[in-house]
Design a protein around this motif. Sequence first.
Motif, short mmCIF file in Angstrom:
data_model
loop_
_atom_site.label_atom_id
_atom_site.label_comp_id
_atom_site.label_asym_id
_atom_site.label_seq_id
_atom_site.Cartn_x
_atom_site.Cartn_y
_atom_site.Cartn_z
N LYS A 49 0.84 -1.19 0.00
CA LYS A 49 0.00 0.00 0.00
C LYS A 49 0.88 1.25 0.00
CE LYS A 49 -4.02 1.92 2.36
NZ LYS A 49 -4.94 1.71 3.50
N TYR A 50 0.54 2.21 -0.87
CA TYR A 50 1.30 3.45 -1.02
C TYR A 50 0.35 4.63 -1.08
CZ TYR A 50 5.20 0.44 -2.45
OH TYR A 50 6.18 -0.50 -2.49
N LEU A 51 0.89 5.78 -0.72
CA LEU A 51 0.17 7.04 -0.85
C LEU A 51 0.99 7.95 -1.75
CD1 LEU A 51 -2.06 9.09 -0.06
CD2 LEU A 51 -0.63 9.69 1.92
N LEU A 52 0.38 8.39 -2.85
CA LEU A 52 1.01 9.32 -3.77
C LEU A 52 0.38 10.69 -3.58
CD1 LEU A 52 2.75 10.13 -6.23
CD2 LEU A 52 0.88 9.29 -7.69
N LEU A 53 1.21 11.70 -3.36
CA LEU A 53 0.77 13.08 -3.22
C LEU A 53 1.49 13.92 -4.27
CD1 LEU A 53 1.06 13.33 0.66
CD2 LEU A 53 -1.03 12.99 -0.68
N VAL A 54 0.70 14.62 -5.08
CA VAL A 54 1.27 15.46 -6.13
C VAL A 54 0.67 16.85 -6.01
CG1 VAL A 54 1.67 15.75 -8.61
CG2 VAL A 54 1.36 13.45 -7.67
N GLN A 55 1.51 17.86 -6.00
CA GLN A 55 1.05 19.24 -5.97
C GLN A 55 1.09 19.79 -7.40
OE1 GLN A 55 3.70 20.99 -3.00
NE2 GLN A 55 1.94 21.08 -1.62
N TRP A 56 -0.03 20.40 -7.79
CA TRP A 56 -0.19 21.02 -9.10
C TRP A 56 -0.59 22.47 -8.91
CZ3 TRP A 56 1.01 18.18 -13.34
CH2 TRP A 56 0.99 16.79 -13.24
N GLU A 57 -0.24 23.31 -9.86
CA GLU A 57 -0.66 24.72 -9.80
C GLU A 57 -2.17 24.83 -9.90
OE1 GLU A 57 1.53 27.20 -12.52
OE2 GLU A 57 3.45 26.45 -11.78
N THR A 58 -2.79 24.09 -10.84
CA THR A 58 -4.24 24.12 -11.01
C THR A 58 -4.78 22.70 -11.21
OG1 THR A 58 -4.25 24.26 -13.42
CG2 THR A 58 -4.07 26.36 -12.21
N LEU A 59 -6.06 22.52 -11.00
CA LEU A 59 -6.70 21.24 -11.24
C LEU A 59 -6.54 20.83 -12.70
CD1 LEU A 59 -8.52 18.93 -10.23
CD2 LEU A 59 -10.48 20.36 -10.81
N GLU A 60 -6.69 21.79 -13.60
CA GLU A 60 -6.60 21.51 -15.04
C GLU A 60 -5.19 21.08 -15.46
OE1 GLU A 60 -10.06 23.69 -13.98
OE2 GLU A 60 -7.97 24.28 -13.68
N ASP A 61 -4.17 21.54 -14.75
CA ASP A 61 -2.82 21.08 -15.06
C ASP A 61 -2.72 19.56 -14.93
OD1 ASP A 61 -1.68 23.55 -15.70
OD2 ASP A 61 -1.12 23.95 -13.62
N HIS A 62 -3.46 19.01 -13.98
CA HIS A 62 -3.47 17.56 -13.82
C HIS A 62 -4.49 16.90 -14.73
CE1 HIS A 62 -4.76 13.76 -11.68
NE2 HIS A 62 -3.57 13.51 -12.19
N THR A 63 -5.75 17.33 -14.64
CA THR A 63 -6.84 16.63 -15.32
C THR A 63 -6.82 16.78 -16.84
OG1 THR A 63 -8.33 18.50 -14.99
CG2 THR A 63 -8.36 16.75 -13.32
#
Length: 98
Positions: A49-63
Amino acid sequence: MILEAVMLQVKEGMETEYEEAFRDASEIISSMKGYISHQLQRCMEVEGKYLLLVQWETLEDHTIGFRQSNEYQQWKKKLHHLYDPFPIVEHFEQVQLY
């Protein structure tokens, strides 16, 4: 800034392969527009089991920027076959406390 949080369950016995693939795939995500940082945490109580945390400037940068890119196809190829079940991705924004 938004925080992408993903609880990952890696297939039994594939943890070492996953961590190696993730190290390689980290170059992909860190090159994307709007990417700020990421970290992968291994659970101490539950094997695989792992937890991945990613910080993005905006939601759209990721999605949109990442998820709809050719780079995401590379990310998927390196990592997605190692998950069972497939993870749920959630996004969070910081609560301003006064």
